[in-house]
Design a protein around this motif. Structure first.
Motif, PDB file in Angstrom:
ATOM      1  N   ASP A 116       4.286  -2.391   8.646  1.00  0.00           N
ATOM      2  CA  ASP A 116       3.848  -1.000   8.572  1.00  0.00           C
ATOM      3  C   ASP A 116       5.063  -0.099   8.751  1.00  0.00           C
ATOM      4  OD1 ASP A 116       2.643   1.434   8.690  1.00  0.00           O
ATOM      5  OD2 ASP A 116       1.160   0.910  10.202  1.00  0.00           O
ATOM      6  N   LYS A 140      -3.869   3.678   4.645  1.00  0.00           N
ATOM      7  CA  LYS A 140      -3.040   2.463   4.537  1.00  0.00           C
ATOM      8  C   LYS A 140      -3.042   1.673   5.846  1.00  0.00           C
ATOM      9  CE  LYS A 140       0.672   4.807   3.598  1.00  0.00           C
ATOM     10  NZ  LYS A 140       0.098   6.167   3.779  1.00  0.00           N
ATOM     11  N   THR A 141      -2.675   2.349   6.948  1.00  0.00           N
ATOM     12  CA  THR A 141      -2.617   1.664   8.250  1.00  0.00           C
ATOM     13  C   THR A 141      -4.002   1.236   8.698  1.00  0.00           C
ATOM     14  OG1 THR A 141      -0.652   2.915   8.892  1.00  0.00           O
ATOM     15  CG2 THR A 141      -1.937   1.913  10.661  1.00  0.00           C
ATOM     16  N   PHE A 178       0.861  -1.185   0.000  1.00  0.00           N
ATOM     17  CA  PHE A 178       0.000   0.000   0.000  1.00  0.00           C
ATOM     18  C   PHE A 178       0.895   1.232   0.000  1.00  0.00           C
ATOM     19  CE2 PHE A 178      -2.453  -3.213   2.426  1.00  0.00           C
ATOM     20  CZ  PHE A 178      -3.533  -3.338   1.572  1.00  0.00           C
ATOM     21  N   THR A 216      -4.809  -2.307   7.629  1.00  0.00           N
ATOM     22  CA  THR A 216      -4.200  -3.354   8.458  1.00  0.00           C
ATOM     23  C   THR A 216      -4.857  -3.423   9.831  1.00  0.00           C
ATOM     24  OG1 THR A 216      -2.478  -1.824   9.217  1.00  0.00           O
ATOM     25  CG2 THR A 216      -2.012  -3.115   7.239  1.00  0.00           C
ATOM     26  N   ILE A 264       3.361  -1.594   4.043  1.00  0.00           N
ATOM     27  CA  ILE A 264       3.097  -0.163   3.943  1.00  0.00           C
ATOM     28  C   ILE A 264       4.448   0.526   3.952  1.00  0.00           C
ATOM     29  CG2 ILE A 264       2.068   1.846   5.054  1.00  0.00           C
ATOM     30  CD1 ILE A 264       0.050  -0.032   6.354  1.00  0.00           C
ATOM     31  N   LEU A 306      -3.410   4.435  -2.697  1.00  0.00           N
ATOM     32  CA  LEU A 306      -4.593   4.968  -2.019  1.00  0.00           C
ATOM     33  C   LEU A 306      -4.564   6.482  -1.999  1.00  0.00           C
ATOM     34  CD1 LEU A 306      -4.010   2.050  -0.445  1.00  0.00           C
ATOM     35  CD2 LEU A 306      -5.928   2.861   0.915  1.00  0.00           C
ATOM     36  N   ARG A 318      -4.031   0.047  -9.050  1.00  0.00           N
ATOM     37  CA  ARG A 318      -3.552  -1.239  -8.551  1.00  0.00           C
ATOM     38  C   ARG A 318      -2.858  -1.983  -9.680  1.00  0.00           C
ATOM     39  NH1 ARG A 318      -7.865  -4.386  -5.767  1.00  0.00           N
ATOM     40  NH2 ARG A 318      -9.038  -2.437  -5.572  1.00  0.00           N
ATOM     41  N   ILE A 354      -8.927   3.288  -3.314  1.00  0.00           N
ATOM     42  CA  ILE A 354      -7.863   2.710  -4.128  1.00  0.00           C
ATOM     43  C   ILE A 354      -8.008   3.273  -5.535  1.00  0.00           C
ATOM     44  CG2 ILE A 354      -6.885   0.603  -5.090  1.00  0.00           C
ATOM     45  CD1 ILE A 354      -7.872  -0.870  -2.616  1.00  0.00           C
TER      46      ILE A 354
END
Length: 646
Positions: free
Chosen positions: A568, A446-447, A438, A450, A598, A614, A622, A619
């Motif tokens: 991350d 992003k985080t 990501f 997860t 990440i 992102l 990709r 998104i």
């Protein structure tokens, strides 16, 4: 800051808090607490007896004088009473000694069990709670609030019970001997109660505010301690001191007002008692001169007629009045401890009543054995393979799904706060063994993705499936055991380097921990530490560099040996040379695993199978590195430096 924000309106003394404390005390010590209460009752009742004996002794002397005898003629009647009073005092002394010993055990045991309950509760709270509460304020629960409860349980409650029992006992004795003298006393007591209510109410309000301001002050100090480097780098010392001065001044104001009220109450009550003592003496003298008929329960109990006032009634009454007002004063002095205990208990119970992290999962992770036909069964020993054990309530059967690391997010929406969405219609498909990256600006989400895979937060809409199983059905502890995670902010715990690596899997051997360190390239610098793997760490590994701390965190994830890894910004704190060493180990670690990465450094995500770009929770691109470069979109511009991630 407005007053409303600073201090929410709450009742000064919440009876439910006191009731809950008592319920816990009786629950923890169903035998010791009643015994301690019995000891308090014995010593309190004994404290009311001297007035009775004094009345009987003076009455015996008066009777001897009326018979024309000297007072020594009543010695045969007085001596046994004095001896009996001495026996009662001896019993009272034994009761007091036993009570103090029991209260020490009860108080410390209560606090020990309460702290343990609080910590267990804290471990079960959701991440959201720690994200929305200052850590210093949470720490204040274990220090100031616990100490306030200690004062309540060990001092205030026993003293209040003792005073109340003495007051009731003395009041009964006074009613027994003279109703008129008792009524004079009660007039003064009414004045005491009114003053206590007025002054005590103000004291209670500010003690409640003080308890909360202490929490704010501790939270601020902890925040400043954690950020000392930033404060010094930006020369923010003066501004920090000014901010602290505001909080400290508020604490000073609340504490000063609370104690001003509290310290005023005692002298006022004491002087009302002195005035009442004089009034009682004057009233007794008037009743004696007027030869007013006396009325008391003793006359009614004996069935006799009215008797006139005598010295044997007035003298003991003066002593009882002093004793009565002294105990009213003592009870009023406990208002501080009671209110602070209620405030501390209220704050503690607020945390303890927080809803625990919801977990209705029933699919569990087990060691798996796969036979030659591909059938999966459960094993009691470690096999190196894992499976999801899925019980089916409908028919009572159990099925096993081999853990492969297939993670899929489908049309996921999420918001930390209602009305402020963070993710919009996010779909991610990570097949077993794939490396999914990501990238995007800070705040892109992003985080958050997860965090949702770990179920630190639950999604608002959409589906997340793990090996085809809805993760809501998987027990959280088992879900997280299958996921290894290395965060950008490294947390090391007090203990040795070996202990911190073993934190990833508590049953790992020393050799397995060393192998994990060798795998990620951490063994070299660990071996050069003063005591090697036995080097003690403290202060979140303050004696190590940021890169060394991060490498230990990566080794910790490696020893857990999970099928899915989340990295991350795992190498963000490592220099380029060290990153190359760690990356080789990471590549070995990631072999055969599903990995979510990440990263801001695009060099660390180039070899990913899928790269997700992102932007504001969506998104927007990709594909793999080559495809995204060919498309010449946002990723291409990031890679070529057309614009920065931040």
């Amino acid at each position: 800051m407005s007053k409303k924000t600073e201090m929410p309106k709450r009742p000064a003394v919440n009876p439910r808090v006191l009731g809950r404390v008592l319920k816990m005390l009786f629950g923890y010590y169903p035998v010791l607490v009643p015994v301690a209460i019995a000891c308090i009752l014995v010593s309190a009742v004994t404290a009311a007896l001297p007035a009775v004996f004094m009345q009987q002794v003076i009455a015996a002397i008066e009777a001897a004088q009326q018979a024309g005898l000297s007072w020594s003629a009543a010695a045969d009647e007085i001596v046994p009473k004095v001896i009996l009073l001495g026996v009662f005092y001896l019993i009272s002394l034994c009761a007091i000694i036993l009570q103090t010993q029991l209260m020490a055990v009860i108080t410390q045991g209560f606090l020990y069990k309460l702290r343990r309950t609080m910590f267990d509760k804290m471990q079960n709270l959701p991440i959201r709670y720690f994200d929305t509460h200052k850590h210093g304020d949470i720490m204040s629960h274990y220090t100031n609030d616990i100490d306030a409860l200690r004062e309540l349980v060990s001092q205030a409650m026993p003293a209040l019970l003792n005073s109340v029992v003495i007051l009731v006992s003395v009041l009964f004795v006074m009613l027994y001997y003279s109703l008129w003298m008792t009524l004079v006393l009660l007039v003064g007591v009414v004045a005491m109660v009114l003053v206590s209510k007025k002054i005590g109410g103000g004291s209670a309000k500010y003690f409640m505010r003080q308890q909360r301001t202490v929490g704010r002050a501790e939270g601020f100090v902890q925040e400043m301690m954690n950020g000392q480097k930033v404060i010094k780098v930006f020369n923010h010392e003066k501004a920090s001191a000014e901010d602290f001065e505001k909080i400290n001044h508020a604490l000073f104001e609340d504490s000063a007002r609370a104690h001003a009220y509290a310290n005023t109450l005692g002298p006022i009550i004491g002087n009302i008692g002195n005035i009442l003592y004089v009034l009682m003496a004057v009233a007794g003298g008037v009743f004696l001169l007027l030869k007013l008929p006396n009325l008391g329960l003793s006359m009614l109990a004996s069935g006799g007629g009215f008797a006139v006032f005598s010295i044997s009634i007035i003298v003991p009454f003066l002593g009882m009045a002093k004793q009565f007002t002294a105990n009213v004063n003592q009870a009023s002095q406990q208002i501080n401890a009671v209110v602070m205990g209620m405030a501390g208990g209220s704050r503690l119970f607020e945390m303890m009543d927080e809803a625990p992290e919801a977990d209705d999962g029933y699919v569990t992770l087990v060691n798996a054995v796969v036979d030659e036909n591909g059938n999966v069964t459960e094993s009691d020993t470690r096999t190196g393979k894992w499976a999801w054990r899925h019980p089916h309530a409908a028919d009572g059967t159990v099925t096993y799904t081999l853990l492969q690391g297939d993670v899929r997010l489908t049309e996921v929406d999420f918001a930390y706060e209602e009305g402020k969405p963070v993710l919009h219609d996010v779909s991610v498909y990570a097949e077993p063994g794939q490396k999914v990256a990501f990238v995007g600006a800070t705040g892109a989400g992003k985080t958050t993705i997860t965090n949702l895979i770990n179920r630190f937060y639950d999604i608002a809409d959409g589906k997340i499936r793990y090996d085809g199983i809805n993760i809501n059905k998987i027990r959280k502890s088992d879900l997280r055991r299958s996921l290894g995670i290395v965060l950008q902010d490294t947390n090391l715990f007090t203990g040795s380097v070996m202990d911190n690596i073993r934190y990833g899997r508590l049953d790992a051997t020393d050799e397995e921990c060393r192998e994990a360190a060798r795998l990620v390239g951490a063994d070299d610098f660990i071996s050069r530490l003063p005591q090697g793997y036995d080097t003690e760490l403290a202060g979140n590994g303050a004696n190590l560099s940021q890169g060394q701390r991060q490498m230990i965190a990566i080794a910790r994830a490696a020893v857990a040996d999970p099928p899915v890894m989340i990295l991350d910004e795992a190498t963000s704190s490592i220099d380029t040379r060290t990153e190359a060493i760690v990356q080789r180990g990471m590549d070995k670690l990631m072999e055969g695993r599903t990995v979510f990465v990440i990263a801001h450094r695009l060099s660390t995500v180039m070899n990913s199978d899928v790269i997700m770009v992102l932007d504001h929770g969506r998104i927007i691109e990709r594909g793999n590195h080559e495809r995204l470069i060919a498309e010449k979109g946002v990723y291409y511009q990031l890679y070529t430096g057309a614009f920065e991630l931040e």
